[in-house]
Motif scaffolding. Structure first.
Motif, PDB file in Angstrom:
ATOM      1  N   PHE A   6       0.841  -1.182   0.000  1.00  0.00           N
ATOM      2  CA  PHE A   6       0.000   0.000   0.000  1.00  0.00           C
ATOM      3  C   PHE A   6       0.882   1.241   0.000  1.00  0.00           C
ATOM      4  CE2 PHE A   6      -2.229  -3.444   1.998  1.00  0.00           C
ATOM      5  CZ  PHE A   6      -3.468  -3.408   1.389  1.00  0.00           C
ATOM      6  N   THR A   7       0.348   2.340  -0.466  1.00  0.00           N
ATOM      7  CA  THR A   7       1.090   3.598  -0.464  1.00  0.00           C
ATOM      8  C   THR A   7       0.300   4.640   0.328  1.00  0.00           C
ATOM      9  OG1 THR A   7       0.045   4.440  -2.469  1.00  0.00           O
ATOM     10  CG2 THR A   7       2.030   3.115  -2.762  1.00  0.00           C
ATOM     11  N   ASN A   8       0.989   5.694   0.721  1.00  0.00           N
ATOM     12  CA  ASN A   8       0.336   6.779   1.457  1.00  0.00           C
ATOM     13  C   ASN A   8      -0.191   7.872   0.537  1.00  0.00           C
ATOM     14  OD1 ASN A   8       0.746   5.727   4.026  1.00  0.00           O
ATOM     15  ND2 ASN A   8       2.807   6.568   4.138  1.00  0.00           N
ATOM     16  N   THR A   9       0.020   7.730  -0.753  1.00  0.00           N
ATOM     17  CA  THR A   9      -0.391   8.773  -1.682  1.00  0.00           C
ATOM     18  C   THR A   9      -1.676   8.405  -2.409  1.00  0.00           C
ATOM     19  OG1 THR A   9       0.301  10.133  -3.543  1.00  0.00           O
ATOM     20  CG2 THR A   9       1.032   7.863  -3.569  1.00  0.00           C
ATOM     21  N   THR A  10      -2.424   9.414  -2.790  1.00  0.00           N
ATOM     22  CA  THR A  10      -3.591   9.210  -3.650  1.00  0.00           C
ATOM     23  C   THR A  10      -3.373   9.872  -5.004  1.00  0.00           C
ATOM     24  OG1 THR A  10      -4.640  11.171  -2.714  1.00  0.00           O
ATOM     25  CG2 THR A  10      -5.197   9.039  -1.715  1.00  0.00           C
ATOM     26  N   VAL A  11      -2.161  10.388  -5.212  1.00  0.00           N
ATOM     27  CA  VAL A  11      -1.808  11.010  -6.493  1.00  0.00           C
ATOM     28  C   VAL A  11      -1.347   9.900  -7.428  1.00  0.00           C
ATOM     29  CG1 VAL A  11      -0.294  12.670  -7.643  1.00  0.00           C
ATOM     30  CG2 VAL A  11      -1.145  13.140  -5.330  1.00  0.00           C
ATOM     31  N   TRP A  12      -2.050   9.735  -8.546  1.00  0.00           N
ATOM     32  CA  TRP A  12      -1.815   8.612  -9.447  1.00  0.00           C
ATOM     33  C   TRP A  12      -0.367   8.542  -9.936  1.00  0.00           C
ATOM     34  CZ3 TRP A  12      -3.612   4.108 -10.234  1.00  0.00           C
ATOM     35  CH2 TRP A  12      -3.336   3.410 -11.397  1.00  0.00           C
ATOM     36  N   ALA A  13       0.215   9.643 -10.389  1.00  0.00           N
ATOM     37  CA  ALA A  13       1.586   9.638 -10.903  1.00  0.00           C
ATOM     38  C   ALA A  13       2.578   9.253  -9.802  1.00  0.00           C
ATOM     39  CB  ALA A  13       1.940  10.998 -11.486  1.00  0.00           C
ATOM     40  N   GLU A  14       2.335   9.728  -8.614  1.00  0.00           N
ATOM     41  CA  GLU A  14       3.204   9.394  -7.477  1.00  0.00           C
ATOM     42  C   GLU A  14       3.072   7.912  -7.122  1.00  0.00           C
ATOM     43  OE1 GLU A  14       3.498  11.029  -2.983  1.00  0.00           O
ATOM     44  OE2 GLU A  14       3.092  12.532  -4.540  1.00  0.00           O
ATOM     45  N   TYR A  15       1.843   7.406  -7.143  1.00  0.00           N
ATOM     46  CA  TYR A  15       1.599   5.987  -6.877  1.00  0.00           C
ATOM     47  C   TYR A  15       2.344   5.123  -7.878  1.00  0.00           C
ATOM     48  CZ  TYR A  15      -0.654   1.465  -7.061  1.00  0.00           C
ATOM     49  OH  TYR A  15      -0.884   0.119  -7.104  1.00  0.00           O
ATOM     50  N   LEU A  16       2.269   5.473  -9.164  1.00  0.00           N
ATOM     51  CA  LEU A  16       2.950   4.686 -10.195  1.00  0.00           C
ATOM     52  C   LEU A  16       4.457   4.679  -9.996  1.00  0.00           C
ATOM     53  CD1 LEU A  16       0.955   5.614 -13.416  1.00  0.00           C
ATOM     54  CD2 LEU A  16       0.839   3.493 -12.080  1.00  0.00           C
ATOM     55  N   LYS A  17       5.008   5.806  -9.573  1.00  0.00           N
ATOM     56  CA  LYS A  17       6.445   5.892  -9.316  1.00  0.00           C
ATOM     57  C   LYS A  17       6.840   4.959  -8.167  1.00  0.00           C
ATOM     58  CE  LYS A  17      10.147   9.077  -8.198  1.00  0.00           C
ATOM     59  NZ  LYS A  17      10.520  10.394  -7.778  1.00  0.00           N
TER      60      LYS A  17
END
Length: 51
Positions: A6-17
Motif C-alpha cells: 500500500f502507499t500513502n499517496t492518492t496522487v496517481w503519478a506518485e503511486y505509479l512511481k
C-alpha cells in the motif's frame, strides 16, 4: 508468490512511481532466490473448417 503493498499517496503519478520502484527492487531479490515469475500467456488453437 503474491506480494501486496500500500502507499500513502492518492496522487496517481506518485503511486505509479512508488509501484515501479518497489517492483524494480523486488525483481533482483526474487532472481537471487531462484523465484520465477509467471508472465501472461495466451494460447490460440486453430482448426480447419470442414470443406
Amino acid at each position: 508468490m503474491f506480494i501486496s503493498f500500500f502507499t500513502n499517496t492518492t496522487v496517481w503519478a506518485e503511486y505509479l512511481k512508488v509501484w515501479q520502484e518497489i517492483n524494480l527492487t523486488i525483481m533482483p531479490i526474487s532472481e537471487e532466490e531462484g523465484i520465477k515469475l509467471a508472465y501472461p500467456v495466451q494460447r490460440i488453437f486453430l482448426e480447419e473448417a470442414p470443406a
